[in-house]
Write a protein that holds these residues in place. Structure first.
Motif, PDB file in Angstrom:
ATOM      1  N   ASP A   1     -13.442   6.013  -3.131  1.00  0.00           N
ATOM      2  CA  ASP A   1     -14.554   5.231  -2.576  1.00  0.00           C
ATOM      3  C   ASP A   1     -14.290   4.852  -1.122  1.00  0.00           C
ATOM      4  O   ASP A   1     -15.185   4.895  -0.278  1.00  0.00           O
ATOM      5  CB  ASP A   1     -14.776   3.965  -3.408  1.00  0.00           C
ATOM      6  N   GLN A   2     -13.052   4.469  -0.818  1.00  0.00           N
ATOM      7  CA  GLN A   2     -12.693   4.050   0.529  1.00  0.00           C
ATOM      8  C   GLN A   2     -12.129   5.191   1.382  1.00  0.00           C
ATOM      9  O   GLN A   2     -11.907   5.015   2.584  1.00  0.00           O
ATOM     10  CB  GLN A   2     -11.648   2.915   0.461  1.00  0.00           C
ATOM     11  N   GLY A   3     -11.896   6.343   0.744  1.00  0.00           N
ATOM     12  CA  GLY A   3     -11.313   7.464   1.474  1.00  0.00           C
ATOM     13  C   GLY A   3      -9.901   7.168   1.945  1.00  0.00           C
ATOM     14  O   GLY A   3      -9.543   7.468   3.088  1.00  0.00           O
ATOM     15  N   LYS A   4      -9.086   6.586   1.067  1.00  0.00           N
ATOM     16  CA  LYS A   4      -7.749   6.152   1.455  1.00  0.00           C
ATOM     17  C   LYS A   4      -6.685   6.763   0.545  1.00  0.00           C
ATOM     18  O   LYS A   4      -6.948   7.117  -0.607  1.00  0.00           O
ATOM     19  CB  LYS A   4      -7.633   4.625   1.417  1.00  0.00           C
ATOM     20  N   ILE A   5      -5.470   6.860   1.085  1.00  0.00           N
ATOM     21  CA  ILE A   5      -4.285   7.254   0.332  1.00  0.00           C
ATOM     22  C   ILE A   5      -3.283   6.107   0.403  1.00  0.00           C
ATOM     23  O   ILE A   5      -2.904   5.673   1.510  1.00  0.00           O
ATOM     24  CB  ILE A   5      -3.646   8.538   0.901  1.00  0.00           C
ATOM     25  N   LEU A   6      -2.867   5.590  -0.745  1.00  0.00           N
ATOM     26  CA  LEU A   6      -1.895   4.511  -0.822  1.00  0.00           C
ATOM     27  C   LEU A   6      -0.616   5.062  -1.439  1.00  0.00           C
ATOM     28  O   LEU A   6      -0.658   5.724  -2.482  1.00  0.00           O
ATOM     29  CB  LEU A   6      -2.435   3.355  -1.663  1.00  0.00           C
ATOM     30  N   VAL A   7       0.515   4.794  -0.829  1.00  0.00           N
ATOM     31  CA  VAL A   7       1.789   5.368  -1.254  1.00  0.00           C
ATOM     32  C   VAL A   7       2.738   4.282  -1.716  1.00  0.00           C
ATOM     33  O   VAL A   7       2.878   3.237  -1.058  1.00  0.00           O
ATOM     34  CB  VAL A   7       2.428   6.176  -0.101  1.00  0.00           C
ATOM     35  N   GLU A   8       3.401   4.545  -2.847  1.00  0.00           N
ATOM     36  CA  GLU A   8       4.412   3.625  -3.378  1.00  0.00           C
ATOM     37  C   GLU A   8       5.763   3.883  -2.727  1.00  0.00           C
ATOM     38  O   GLU A   8       6.164   5.042  -2.541  1.00  0.00           O
ATOM     39  CB  GLU A   8       4.567   3.809  -4.887  1.00  0.00           C
ATOM     40  N   ILE A   9       6.462   2.806  -2.412  1.00  0.00           N
ATOM     41  CA  ILE A   9       7.853   2.912  -1.979  1.00  0.00           C
ATOM     42  C   ILE A   9       8.655   1.913  -2.786  1.00  0.00           C
ATOM     43  O   ILE A   9       8.438   0.698  -2.676  1.00  0.00           O
ATOM     44  CB  ILE A   9       8.016   2.620  -0.473  1.00  0.00           C
ATOM     45  N   GLU A  10       9.552   2.403  -3.606  1.00  0.00           N
ATOM     46  CA  GLU A  10      10.417   1.525  -4.394  1.00  0.00           C
ATOM     47  C   GLU A  10      11.531   0.987  -3.520  1.00  0.00           C
ATOM     48  O   GLU A  10      11.899   1.596  -2.512  1.00  0.00           O
ATOM     49  CB  GLU A  10      10.981   2.304  -5.583  1.00  0.00           C
ATOM     50  N   VAL A  11      12.063  -0.134  -3.920  1.00  0.00           N
ATOM     51  CA  VAL A  11      13.043  -0.815  -3.081  1.00  0.00           C
ATOM     52  C   VAL A  11      14.255   0.066  -2.785  1.00  0.00           C
ATOM     53  O   VAL A  11      14.808   0.037  -1.689  1.00  0.00           O
ATOM     54  CB  VAL A  11      13.470  -2.162  -3.720  1.00  0.00           C
ATOM     55  N   ASP A  12      14.657   0.900  -3.745  1.00  0.00           N
ATOM     56  CA  ASP A  12      15.825   1.742  -3.508  1.00  0.00           C
ATOM     57  C   ASP A  12      15.498   2.992  -2.693  1.00  0.00           C
ATOM     58  O   ASP A  12      16.382   3.786  -2.389  1.00  0.00           O
ATOM     59  CB  ASP A  12      16.484   2.140  -4.838  1.00  0.00           C
ATOM     60  N   ARG A  13      14.209   3.180  -2.329  1.00  0.00           N
ATOM     61  CA  ARG A  13      13.840   4.307  -1.486  1.00  0.00           C
ATOM     62  C   ARG A  13      13.859   3.939  -0.006  1.00  0.00           C
ATOM     63  O   ARG A  13      13.785   4.817   0.859  1.00  0.00           O
ATOM     64  CB  ARG A  13      12.428   4.817  -1.846  1.00  0.00           C
ATOM     65  N   PHE A  14      13.917   2.635   0.286  1.00  0.00           N
ATOM     66  CA  PHE A  14      14.019   2.248   1.686  1.00  0.00           C
ATOM     67  C   PHE A  14      15.353   2.733   2.257  1.00  0.00           C
ATOM     68  O   PHE A  14      16.380   2.724   1.565  1.00  0.00           O
ATOM     69  CB  PHE A  14      13.897   0.730   1.842  1.00  0.00           C
ATOM     70  N   ASP A  15      15.308   3.153   3.501  1.00  0.00           N
ATOM     71  CA  ASP A  15      16.486   3.641   4.227  1.00  0.00           C
ATOM     72  C   ASP A  15      17.044   4.939   3.637  1.00  0.00           C
ATOM     73  O   ASP A  15      18.166   5.336   3.962  1.00  0.00           O
ATOM     74  CB  ASP A  15      17.587   2.570   4.267  1.00  0.00           C
ATOM     75  N   THR A  16      16.265   5.598   2.769  1.00  0.00           N
ATOM     76  CA  THR A  16      16.662   6.884   2.204  1.00  0.00           C
ATOM     77  C   THR A  16      15.971   8.002   2.974  1.00  0.00           C
ATOM     78  O   THR A  16      14.738   8.056   3.050  1.00  0.00           O
ATOM     79  CB  THR A  16      16.289   6.979   0.711  1.00  0.00           C
ATOM     80  N   GLU A  17      16.745   8.882   3.538  1.00  0.00           N
ATOM     81  CA  GLU A  17      16.177   9.909   4.408  1.00  0.00           C
ATOM     82  C   GLU A  17      15.455  10.999   3.626  1.00  0.00           C
ATOM     83  O   GLU A  17      15.856  11.368   2.519  1.00  0.00           O
ATOM     84  CB  GLU A  17      17.280  10.541   5.267  1.00  0.00           C
TER      85      GLU A  17
ATOM     86  N   ILE B   1       6.577  -1.624  -3.217  1.00  0.00           N
ATOM     87  CA  ILE B   1       5.459  -1.983  -2.341  1.00  0.00           C
ATOM     88  C   ILE B   1       4.510  -0.798  -2.225  1.00  0.00           C
ATOM     89  O   ILE B   1       4.854   0.354  -2.540  1.00  0.00           O
ATOM     90  CB  ILE B   1       5.951  -2.437  -0.944  1.00  0.00           C
ATOM     91  N   LEU B   2       3.301  -1.098  -1.763  1.00  0.00           N
ATOM     92  CA  LEU B   2       2.275  -0.090  -1.579  1.00  0.00           C
ATOM     93  C   LEU B   2       1.822  -0.151  -0.122  1.00  0.00           C
ATOM     94  O   LEU B   2       1.523  -1.228   0.400  1.00  0.00           O
ATOM     95  CB  LEU B   2       1.090  -0.371  -2.511  1.00  0.00           C
ATOM     96  N   ILE B   3       1.838   1.002   0.545  1.00  0.00           N
ATOM     97  CA  ILE B   3       1.372   1.054   1.939  1.00  0.00           C
ATOM     98  C   ILE B   3       0.161   1.973   2.038  1.00  0.00           C
ATOM     99  O   ILE B   3      -0.018   2.879   1.220  1.00  0.00           O
ATOM    100  CB  ILE B   3       2.473   1.556   2.899  1.00  0.00           C
ATOM    101  N   ASP B   4      -0.666   1.703   3.048  1.00  0.00           N
ATOM    102  CA  ASP B   4      -1.848   2.526   3.301  1.00  0.00           C
ATOM    103  C   ASP B   4      -1.460   3.626   4.292  1.00  0.00           C
ATOM    104  O   ASP B   4      -1.153   3.353   5.455  1.00  0.00           O
ATOM    105  CB  ASP B   4      -2.967   1.661   3.882  1.00  0.00           C
ATOM    106  N   LEU B   5      -1.454   4.866   3.816  1.00  0.00           N
ATOM    107  CA  LEU B   5      -1.011   6.004   4.633  1.00  0.00           C
ATOM    108  C   LEU B   5      -2.161   6.653   5.403  1.00  0.00           C
ATOM    109  O   LEU B   5      -1.944   7.558   6.201  1.00  0.00           O
ATOM    110  CB  LEU B   5      -0.350   7.052   3.725  1.00  0.00           C
ATOM    111  N   THR B   6      -3.381   6.192   5.198  1.00  0.00           N
ATOM    112  CA  THR B   6      -4.566   6.915   5.660  1.00  0.00           C
ATOM    113  C   THR B   6      -4.578   7.158   7.167  1.00  0.00           C
ATOM    114  O   THR B   6      -4.775   8.287   7.633  1.00  0.00           O
ATOM    115  CB  THR B   6      -5.838   6.160   5.246  1.00  0.00           C
ATOM    116  N   ASP B   7      -4.377   6.106   7.967  1.00  0.00           N
ATOM    117  CA  ASP B   7      -4.434   6.269   9.425  1.00  0.00           C
ATOM    118  C   ASP B   7      -3.343   7.216   9.924  1.00  0.00           C
ATOM    119  O   ASP B   7      -3.544   7.962  10.892  1.00  0.00           O
ATOM    120  CB  ASP B   7      -4.296   4.907  10.113  1.00  0.00           C
ATOM    121  N   PHE B   8      -2.192   7.181   9.257  1.00  0.00           N
ATOM    122  CA  PHE B   8      -1.100   8.085   9.614  1.00  0.00           C
ATOM    123  C   PHE B   8      -1.519   9.535   9.395  1.00  0.00           C
ATOM    124  O   PHE B   8      -1.226  10.416  10.214  1.00  0.00           O
ATOM    125  CB  PHE B   8       0.128   7.742   8.769  1.00  0.00           C
ATOM    126  N   LEU B   9      -2.220   9.796   8.294  1.00  0.00           N
ATOM    127  CA  LEU B   9      -2.642  11.156   7.971  1.00  0.00           C
ATOM    128  C   LEU B   9      -3.812  11.620   8.830  1.00  0.00           C
ATOM    129  O   LEU B   9      -4.007  12.825   9.014  1.00  0.00           O
ATOM    130  CB  LEU B   9      -3.046  11.241   6.496  1.00  0.00           C
TER     131      LEU B   9
END
Length: 823
Positions: free
Chosen positions: A47-63, A145-153
């Protein structure tokens, strides 16, 4: 602190707290959204034309690896934005800072390979890193956490706007109202997450290339792809870069290196390949290298591309592997930009252009994660055109339903091209010396080998080689040989190179082979054979036969006669690449990429006799006899009819709309003289003469050029007009050399000395009665040009000679890399 400041801080913290409390949970935010699990779990809000991405706490700082690419392109070779074109690849990681998440690119160009964390940190903090994007947290729950990836894409990650601007094609930017996510190519897998978007660029002042390919020139719509990819494990063993081995490489500075050892570390780029049975001389691989061909490729090109790419299995067999390299058709369910697939793409453009092979590479180790080939589809048609020009095949009643020598030659070239570009994606650089070793590598640029039959007809049966070359086997062995059982890896790899040197296999790559900047006498583009002088003589013989046979039989029945010029251009200029190879003997330097203690000899000037022979044959290419067009050809070519406009593939002309044979002669003479009077070549001739007065020097070369142009016996009529054209081209390039501020002072002084002597000679000659009016006019013009040059020096610019139509590669126009290829 005053009262107002205290209140302001209180309100700031209060508002921040309210904001944090307002962030919904992921369960609430994603309640009615479609979830896609994979490497990064994401939610699609249609509906909003958005992509939201999950990042788990242990995925931070993981290359992980981030790759952007262009799935649907613009279609212009000149602009250089192709379908399925790879963009940048970089290691990145997500980093949380309060309510914001940053996408960070660490700096792998500077490292400290050490067990000391503080030493690592000191290097890491000494050099800049790059934050590619900042994301707001839109939901949070249980450490995820959930971030909005739309503008990046939806941003211009591929640099489309900048590329258009650089090419003077207009000022464009992304129009969000005409852009959207592209769901058909947004996919998730355990080791990679793939996103795609439709981007429309709107703007003003669209250039000619944009207008030629876009249906509405102020709106350019493409598709952009983004890949988030799991990095490979740590089991890959980097392999040392050796400049003699023929590989691309990665490099970085390791500041933990002991003093006295090289700071810069270099490793080759290569795919991961291991034997199932390391102890066996021949073994199957643990995992084969598999390439996939674009299913949009038509027959018979499809079969030719598959055949050529599969040649590489011969090289892997030489390295001790059985069935290690496969080529298949890409399944309909797969996406070509999915990093799991090594791809051979068949790419259409409005004009012919380069093909090239590139790779997604792990910058930490040099491991190739994805090989990616782009092959220009118009290339095969240019090869077919060259064959038509050489063979004049369309005799009365002649048909080619089964036996078609033009198609055979074009497909033979496509096989070689497929192998060549795949070779790049295996890690291999060009080897432009391979033609001197009987076509020892597909990583050379091969010219079509044309033989002359006893009846003076031309034969293309062996135009291009088949199969992999001996150098290619050496290179693959160096890069992919299993070293598990090797006592000393460095010694084993060095042995591969020493064996090749003992077999007289030579590796010389790009810069050293280029006609303008290169000096190596054995490394050339688009040549054949070990003797460049003899080969130029042969090429000129082939050209003479093709021009003598040129007739309406060079085009199919029903074709406008004006199209004869299309077939004529590559034939009249058939020698354009061989002169580039032959001229490199003049002022040439023999050398290798040897290491200390190696068996190869040091740099040595090309033998003086060879240089003089090369100069003699080069000057033959600007003689009136070489440049005259058979009268029957001139009488055949009318102006272009309605519906058939001029193109850059034709000769530049002074006589439009009529065909211009003198303009063609000027073009050919310009090619030769531009090469002969190159400033670096001139400087080397000065140096060689200074070290040995018997050597060919710059003054000697200029004297010979003048004697065989301006001071040659005067021709009459058509040949006399060609002679005058050549004389003026000679004058232009001599003046350019004499006024070139980038040339050495000695080069400029010698050039000016010869120009002043020529001016005086012209003055005396002009005072005498000339044999013909055109001779008198030419002398007077030349004298006045040189008088102005003497008076005004570098500020004076004479008329530049006509330039040739696009050539290199055969089947393409010059491009950015130029990297990768008229062939």
């Amino acid at each position: 602190m005053n009262r107002i400041a205290v209140i302001s801080l209180f309100l700031l913290f209060f508002c921040s707290a309210l904001q944090a409390q307002d962030i919904p949970s992921i369960s609430e935010k994603a309640l009615n959204l479609e979830e896609q699990e994979g490497f990064f779990t994401y939610y699609r809000d249609e509906d909003q034309g958005k992509i939201l991405v999950e990042i788990e706490v242990d995925r931070f700082d993981t290359e992980f690896l981030y790759v952007n690419s262009l799935t649907a392109g613009v279609g212009s070779n000149d602009i250089g934005l192709d379908r399925n074109q790879l963009g940048d690849d970089r290691v990145v990681y997500f980093e949380r800072r309060g309510s914001k998440v940053l996408l960070v690119q660490p700096n792998y160009s500077y490292r400290a390979i050490t067990n000391n964390p503080k030493e690592e940190e000191s290097v890491r903090d000494a050099f800049a890193r790059s934050v590619l994007w900042g994301f707001e947290i839109v939901a949070e729950e249980g450490g995820t956490i959930l971030i909005d990836l739309t503008d990046f894409l939806m941003r211009d990650a591929h640099g489309v706007s900048e590329r258009l601007k650089q090419n003077n094609e207009g000022n464009f930017s992304v129009d969000k109202s005409r852009s959207a996510l592209y769901e058909e190519a947004t996919m998730n897998f355990p080791q990679n997450t793939e996103f795609e978007s439709i981007l429309t660029f709107t703007g003003s002042n669209p250039g000619g290339q944009v207008r030629s390919v876009a249906p509405t020139s102020d709106a350019i719509t493409v598709r952009q792809h983004h890949s988030f990819v799991e990095l490979p494990d740590d089991d890959f063993e980097p392999r040392t870069f050796d400049p003699r081995a023929g590989y691309f490489g990665i490099s970085y500075q390791d500041y933990s290196t002991p003093i006295g050892e090289p700071l810069t570390k270099r490793f080759i780029t290569r795919h991961r390949l291991e034997k199932k049975n390391p102890g066996a001389e021949m073994s199957e691989p643990v995992e084969p290298i598999v390439y996939y061909l674009d299913p949009g490729t038509p027959e018979p090109v499809r079969g030719a591309l598959l055949d050529g790419a599969r040649w590489w299995n011969e090289a892997f067999e030489a390295a001790g592997y059985k069935d290690a390299f496969r080529v298949e058709i890409l399944p309909d369910s797969a996406h070509p930009m999915d990093v799991r697939y090594n791809m051979i793409n068949w790419v259409h453009r409005s004009t012919r252009g380069w093909s090239y092979g590139s790779s997604v590479v792990d910058p930490r180790t040099g491991e190739i994660i994805k090989g990616h080939v782009l092959l220009g589809s118009l290339r095969v048609r240019q090869d077919y055109l060259i064959a038509e020009g050489l063979l004049s095949p369309y005799k009365e009643g002649e048909t080619f339903d089964e036996d078609n020598p033009m198609l055979d030659m074009a497909l033979a070239r496509i096989r070689q091209l497929s192998a060549h570009e795949v070779g790049h994606t295996l890690g291999l650089a060009h080897n432009f010396a391979a033609s001197t070793n009987s076509r020892a590598s597909v990583m050379d640029y091969p010219a079509p080998k044309v033989t002359i039959n006893p009846d003076s007809t031309l034969n293309l049966d062996n135009a291009y080689d088949t199969g992999i070359g001996e150098w290619d086997k050496v290179a693959i062995t160096y890069g992919y040989k299993d070293l598990t059982d090797s006592f000393n890896n460095e010694e084993a790899l060095n042995g591969v190179i020493l064996d090749a040197i003992a077999d007289s296999l030579l590796f010389i790559s790009d810069a050293d082979a280029r006609p303008e900047s290169g000096a190596h006498p054995k490394a050339h583009l688009w040549d054949n054979g070990s003797d460049a002088v003899k080969q130029l003589d042969h090429i000129m013989d082939v050209r003479d036969i093709a021009l003598e046979n040129f007739s309406e039989s060079n085009i199919p029945p029903g074709t406008p006669m004006a199209k004869l010029e299309d077939a004529l251009v590559p034939i009249y200029l058939f020698h354009r690449y061989q002169i580039e190879g032959t001229v490199k003997l003049i002022g040439g330097l023999n050398y290798s990429y040897d290491l200390r203690g190696g068996p190869q000899s040091g740099p040595e000037p090309v033998a003086d006799s060879t240089q003089r022979a090369a100069l003699n044959v080069m000057l033959q290419t600007i003689s009136p006899d070489a440049l005259k067009m058979p009268e029957k050809i001139i009488e055949l070519i009318p102006p272009r009819p309605l519906g058939y406009s001029d193109s850059r593939e034709l000769f530049n002309s002074y006589t439009d709309p009529a065909f211009d044979p003198l303009g063609a002669a000027e073009t050919a003479a310009n090619m030769t003289m531009r090469l002969l009077l190159n400033k670096e070549r001139a400087a080397r001739l000065v140096d060689y003469k200074a070290r040995d007065s018997n050597n060919l020097g710059l003054g000697d070369m200029l004297t010979k050029i003048i004697n065989q142009s301006w001071k040659a016996p005067v021709e009459e009529g058509y040949k006399g007009a060609i002679q005058n054209v050549v004389n003026h081209v000679v004058l232009y390039h001599m003046m350019n050399l004499g006024a070139n501020e980038e040339a050495s002072s000695q080069v400029r002084s010698i050039a000016n000395l010869k120009l002043e002597a020529l001016r005086e000679w012209m003055r005396i000659e002009a005072e005498e009665e000339a044999e013909t009016e055109q001779r008198a006019a030419s002398l007077l013009y030349g004298y006045r040009i040189l008088q102005q040059f003497k008076d005004k020096g570098k500020t004076f610019r004479s008329a530049e000679p006509l330039s040739p139509p696009p050539g290199s590669p055969i089947g393409s126009d010059d491009s950015m890399f130029l990297r990768c290829s008229f062939r």
